[in-house]
Design a protein around this motif. Structure first.
Motif, PDB file in Angstrom:
ATOM      1  N   ASP A  91      40.165   1.990  54.020  1.00 58.58           N
ATOM      2  CA  ASP A  91      40.087   2.191  52.558  1.00 58.58           C
ATOM      3  C   ASP A  91      39.422   1.040  52.040  1.00 58.58           C
ATOM      4  O   ASP A  91      39.191   0.141  52.620  1.00 58.58           O
ATOM      5  N   GLY A  92      38.701   1.320  50.868  1.00 60.73           N
ATOM      6  CA  GLY A  92      37.817  -0.018  50.105  1.00 60.73           C
ATOM      7  C   GLY A  92      38.686  -1.001  49.632  1.00 60.73           C
ATOM      8  O   GLY A  92      38.264  -2.083  49.236  1.00 60.73           O
ATOM      9  N   GLY A  93      40.093  -0.753  49.478  1.00 59.88           N
ATOM     10  CA  GLY A  93      40.820  -1.899  48.943  1.00 59.88           C
ATOM     11  C   GLY A  93      42.456  -1.015  48.801  1.00 59.88           C
ATOM     12  O   GLY A  93      42.567  -0.027  49.391  1.00 59.88           O
ATOM     13  N   SER A  94      43.181  -1.809  47.965  1.00 68.34           N
ATOM     14  CA  SER A  94      44.425  -1.211  47.652  1.00 68.34           C
ATOM     15  C   SER A  94      44.267  -0.292  46.716  1.00 68.34           C
ATOM     16  O   SER A  94      43.818  -0.617  45.440  1.00 68.34           O
ATOM     17  N   TYR A  95      44.928   0.900  46.957  1.00 62.86           N
ATOM     18  CA  TYR A  95      44.889   2.036  45.789  1.00 62.86           C
ATOM     19  C   TYR A  95      46.164   2.081  45.102  1.00 62.86           C
ATOM     20  O   TYR A  95      47.048   2.547  45.557  1.00 62.86           O
ATOM     21  N   LEU A  96      46.212   1.679  43.742  1.00 59.56           N
ATOM     22  CA  LEU A  96      47.553   1.626  43.098  1.00 59.56           C
ATOM     23  C   LEU A  96      47.639   2.961  42.451  1.00 59.56           C
ATOM     24  O   LEU A  96      48.808   3.516  42.008  1.00 59.56           O
ATOM     25  N   ASN A  97      46.752   3.691  42.200  1.00 54.86           N
ATOM     26  CA  ASN A  97      46.915   5.320  41.800  1.00 54.86           C
ATOM     27  C   ASN A  97      46.485   6.232  42.898  1.00 54.86           C
ATOM     28  O   ASN A  97      45.375   6.611  42.944  1.00 54.86           O
ATOM     29  N   THR A  98      47.525   6.885  43.184  1.00 56.21           N
ATOM     30  CA  THR A  98      47.469   8.185  44.025  1.00 56.21           C
ATOM     31  C   THR A  98      48.163   9.154  43.487  1.00 56.21           C
ATOM     32  O   THR A  98      47.951  10.458  43.914  1.00 56.21           O
ATOM     33  N   TRP A  99      49.221   9.171  42.637  1.00 55.08           N
ATOM     34  CA  TRP A  99      49.897  10.171  42.009  1.00 55.08           C
ATOM     35  C   TRP A  99      50.306   9.804  40.455  1.00 55.08           C
ATOM     36  O   TRP A  99      51.429  10.339  40.037  1.00 55.08           O
ATOM     37  N   GLY A 100      49.537   9.037  40.040  1.00 53.71           N
ATOM     38  CA  GLY A 100      49.810   8.705  38.447  1.00 53.71           C
ATOM     39  C   GLY A 100      48.620   9.334  37.556  1.00 53.71           C
ATOM     40  O   GLY A 100      47.581   9.665  37.984  1.00 53.71           O
ATOM     41  N   VAL A 101      49.088   9.546  36.583  1.00 56.30           N
ATOM     42  CA  VAL A 101      48.078  10.198  35.316  1.00 56.30           C
ATOM     43  C   VAL A 101      47.607   9.059  34.543  1.00 56.30           C
ATOM     44  O   VAL A 101      47.814   8.498  34.007  1.00 56.30           O
ATOM     45  N   ILE A 102      45.983   9.425  34.631  1.00 53.27           N
ATOM     46  CA  ILE A 102      45.367   8.729  33.401  1.00 53.27           C
ATOM     47  C   ILE A 102      45.055   9.562  32.212  1.00 53.27           C
ATOM     48  O   ILE A 102      44.875  10.651  32.215  1.00 53.27           O
ATOM     49  N   ILE A 103      45.677   8.758  30.854  1.00 54.38           N
ATOM     50  CA  ILE A 103      45.430   9.573  29.667  1.00 54.38           C
ATOM     51  C   ILE A 103      44.277   9.037  29.086  1.00 54.38           C
ATOM     52  O   ILE A 103      44.178   7.756  29.049  1.00 54.38           O
ATOM     53  N   ALA A 104      43.583   9.989  28.627  1.00 56.90           N
ATOM     54  CA  ALA A 104      42.537   9.541  27.789  1.00 56.90           C
ATOM     55  C   ALA A 104      42.028  10.543  26.694  1.00 56.90           C
ATOM     56  O   ALA A 104      42.205  11.832  26.955  1.00 56.90           O
ATOM     57  N   ARG A 105      41.420  10.203  25.661  1.00 58.16           N
ATOM     58  CA  ARG A 105      41.119  11.069  24.545  1.00 58.16           C
ATOM     59  C   ARG A 105      39.738  11.115  24.075  1.00 58.16           C
ATOM     60  O   ARG A 105      39.164   9.889  24.387  1.00 58.16           O
ATOM     61  N   THR A 106      39.026  12.142  23.786  1.00 49.41           N
ATOM     62  CA  THR A 106      37.708  12.092  23.486  1.00 49.41           C
ATOM     63  C   THR A 106      37.354  11.546  22.077  1.00 49.41           C
ATOM     64  O   THR A 106      38.590  11.311  21.336  1.00 49.41           O
ATOM     65  N   PRO A 107      36.466  10.891  22.024  1.00 51.69           N
ATOM     66  CA  PRO A 107      36.065  10.048  20.725  1.00 51.69           C
ATOM     67  C   PRO A 107      36.298  10.610  19.308  1.00 51.69           C
ATOM     68  O   PRO A 107      36.966  10.018  18.406  1.00 51.69           O
ATOM     69  N   ASP A 108      36.387  11.979  19.345  1.00 52.97           N
ATOM     70  CA  ASP A 108      36.471  12.881  18.067  1.00 52.97           C
ATOM     71  C   ASP A 108      38.120  13.001  17.908  1.00 52.97           C
ATOM     72  O   ASP A 108      38.293  13.870  17.080  1.00 52.97           O
TER      73      ASP A 108
ATOM     74  N   TRP B 208      32.465   8.790  25.718  1.00 52.53           N
ATOM     75  CA  TRP B 208      32.518   7.518  25.263  1.00 52.53           C
ATOM     76  C   TRP B 208      31.246   6.883  25.514  1.00 52.53           C
ATOM     77  O   TRP B 208      30.881   5.906  24.893  1.00 52.53           O
ATOM     78  N   ALA B 209      30.829   6.905  27.001  1.00 53.63           N
ATOM     79  CA  ALA B 209      29.649   6.167  27.306  1.00 53.63           C
ATOM     80  C   ALA B 209      28.595   6.359  26.478  1.00 53.63           C
ATOM     81  O   ALA B 209      27.720   5.557  26.339  1.00 53.63           O
ATOM     82  N   GLU B 210      28.185   7.463  26.305  1.00 58.84           N
ATOM     83  CA  GLU B 210      27.180   8.034  25.392  1.00 58.84           C
ATOM     84  C   GLU B 210      27.176   7.169  23.962  1.00 58.84           C
ATOM     85  O   GLU B 210      26.226   7.057  23.495  1.00 58.84           O
ATOM     86  N   ARG B 211      28.303   7.127  23.373  1.00 58.94           N
ATOM     87  CA  ARG B 211      28.448   6.427  22.060  1.00 58.94           C
ATOM     88  C   ARG B 211      28.467   4.939  22.371  1.00 58.94           C
ATOM     89  O   ARG B 211      28.330   3.885  21.397  1.00 58.94           O
ATOM     90  N   GLY B 212      28.301   4.329  23.513  1.00 60.34           N
ATOM     91  CA  GLY B 212      28.218   2.878  23.877  1.00 60.34           C
ATOM     92  C   GLY B 212      29.587   2.108  23.815  1.00 60.34           C
ATOM     93  O   GLY B 212      29.462   1.031  23.523  1.00 60.34           O
ATOM     94  N   GLU B 213      30.823   2.893  23.751  1.00 57.78           N
ATOM     95  CA  GLU B 213      32.078   2.251  23.444  1.00 57.78           C
ATOM     96  C   GLU B 213      32.943   2.348  24.848  1.00 57.78           C
ATOM     97  O   GLU B 213      32.729   3.562  25.402  1.00 57.78           O
TER      98      GLU B 213
END
Length: 490
Positions: A144-161, A197-202
């Motif tokens: 592997d390219g490094g130590s992987y701290l996330n293999t069974w954790g959930v990433i929570i994210a919300r759309t800008p709106d 988010w990236a398209e908003r530049g944030e």
């Protein structure tokens, strides 16, 4: 039906089944814990719970194979079933049906609780104290390219709106104590939210959650439709809301019973090299790519936190058991909505999510008068192909009668070997291909396009050359079977 709101209660339930193996000697987070977990998959031993991590300084533990195949041969799907609130002895068809029913149930939104009652707030680290160096971050595979701290954790994210809150699993690699990187790829849902988010530049606010209710990573690992909030689906699965609590530094809410929560923002550009990482097809990857960077701005965790790990590889691990079952549920849902008579759908674990099996009832001809096996198979293929998203990413689909159980590997191989024509009765579509699908050529994986084939393995109608099984259940009269079973233990 009961369910677990806490990873610790879930582990206790597995322990009561004899499906937990406590490892109390010191074990290194550098490959050793992952190697033990990987072998546990391959010999189907109980899930390892590591109580002493050699590099640990805070009392953390690790939990391997959280939703792998059970060590109990009489309840192979116990970890999956218990994760979604079903009895441990639940079978494959019942599990898939449960996920399909929940798709059509009204979502149950999460319930916000006070931080004082949230176990994940027992320890709050801010500023310089919020560093990954406090934890024994696992290294999963040697290459592997490094130590992987996330293999069974959930990433929570919300759309800008704010219209869509996505809970999903994607691998994340540690760069240093304050930075991580991981796969963020449209059309996967995390990639779509990040792109907005990236398209908003944030920079995108995120929270990375380890542990909590076992249904959380289960649902985070299955493909739901775009725009559907996983939290509401989990609430419908449980029959009550998921308890959530506000983050410390970002405008997001996380499961209150999480073991560890990491908060921060994700860069708008692809700024760091990520990978390689051993993927679900079962081969060591050599590919890396530039991906966004996660900054670490706050960490909260329970005392003596439990960190789940999934060393992906040859089947069967969570990316076959959970994601494969979720994709099968998507296929079944789409076929039933199209009005086609089907019994179940299943992705056999040993095929590493490269095969799908659809079974149909014996009376399907009465529901589709005038339709032969070829036309029925073609209609099934059209629905799968046109369903979009992950349901279309099926290299090979087999359509079989439901006199076999597609989750029984011996049953399935017998049917495939005796009911498929060596050359004919197959239909092909040009379809979406994931780069991880090892059956395709390099050019197809790069272009993300390739053939999707559906095989007609249906038997003739009774009276048209259909043969009966020469099995115990069909080759002997009921009185003889009864007599044999009555005296079997003698």
């Amino acid at each position: 039906m009961s369910h677990f709101t806490d990873l610790r209660d879930y582990i206790d339930a597995l322990d009561a089944l004899g499906d937990i193996r406590r490892v109390d000697r010191p074990v290194s987070a550098d490959l050793e814990a992952a190697a033990i977990t990987r072998r546990s998959y391959e010999i189907r031993s109980p899930a390892p719970l590591f109580t002493r991590i050699a590099e640990d300084r805070i009392g953390m533990r690790m939990f391997g194979a959280p939703a792998g195949v059970s060590s109990r041969p009489d309840m192979r799907l116990a970890r999956l079933a218990l994760s979604v609130g079903l009895p441990a002895e639940t079978g494959a068809a019942q599990l898939v049906d449960h996920l399909v029913r929940t798709r059509d149930a009204p979502p149950v939104p999460p319930r916000t609780v006070a931080r004082e009652g949230a176990p994940c707030k027992e320890n709050v680290l801010l500023g310089d104290d919020a560093t990954l160096d406090r934890f024994a971050v696992p290294r999963i595979h040697e290459k592997d390219g490094g130590s992987y701290l996330n293999t069974w954790g959930v990433i929570i994210a919300r759309t800008p709106d704010g219209a869509w809150v996505n809970w999903s699993i994607s691998r994340i690699m540690m760069l240093d104590g304050k930075r991580m990187t991981g796969l963020v790829m449209p059309p996967q849902h995390l990639g779509l939210v990040w792109q907005a988010w990236a398209e908003r530049g944030e920079p995108m606010p995120y929270a990375l959650v380890q542990g909590g209710a076992p249904a959380i990573p289960f649902v985070g690992g299955i493909p739901l439709p775009r725009g559907v909030d996983e939290a509401g689906y989990i609430g419908a699965l449980h029959g009550e809301p998921v308890d959530v609590v506000r983050c410390e530094t970002v405008d997001l809410e996380v499961p209150a019973h999480a073991e560890v929560v990491i908060e921060g923002h994700v860069s708008t550009g692809r700024d760091s090299l990520e990978g390689p990482f051993g993927e679900y097809a079962g081969y060591v990857s050599t590919q890396s790519s530039f991906q966004p960077v996660y900054t670490v701005e706050a960490i909260t965790h329970r005392s003596e936190p439990i960190w789940p790990i999934v060393p992906e590889g040859r089947p069967a691990d969570e990316y076959h058991t959970v994601t494969g079952t979720g994709r099968a549920a998507n296929v079944l849902h789409a076929l039933r909505r199209a009005g086609l008579p089907v019994t179940t759908a299943w992705m056999p674990f040993p095929a590493a999510m490269h095969w799908t099996v659809v079974t149909v009832p014996d009376d399907w001809r009465s529901k589709l008068p005038g339709v032969d096996t070829g036309e029925f198979t073609r209609r099934i293929g059209e629905v799968i192909h046109n369903s979009g998203g992950p349901s279309a990413m099926m290299p090979v689909t087999y359509v079989l009668d439901d006199d076999i159980d597609p989750s029984d590997e011996a049953d399935l191989l017998w049917a495939l070997g005796t009911r498929l024509h060596p050359r004919d009765r197959r239909y092909s579509w040009d379809a979406v291909v994931l780069p991880f699908m090892a059956c395709y050529g390099e050019d197809e994986r790069k272009a993300m396009r390739g053939p999707s084939v559906v095989h007609d393995g249906l038997l003739p109608a009774w009276g048209d050359g259909r043969l009966r099984h020469s099995s115990f259940a069909q080759a002997y009269p009921s009185d003889i079977r009864h007599q044999v079973l009555k005296h079997w233990d003698d």
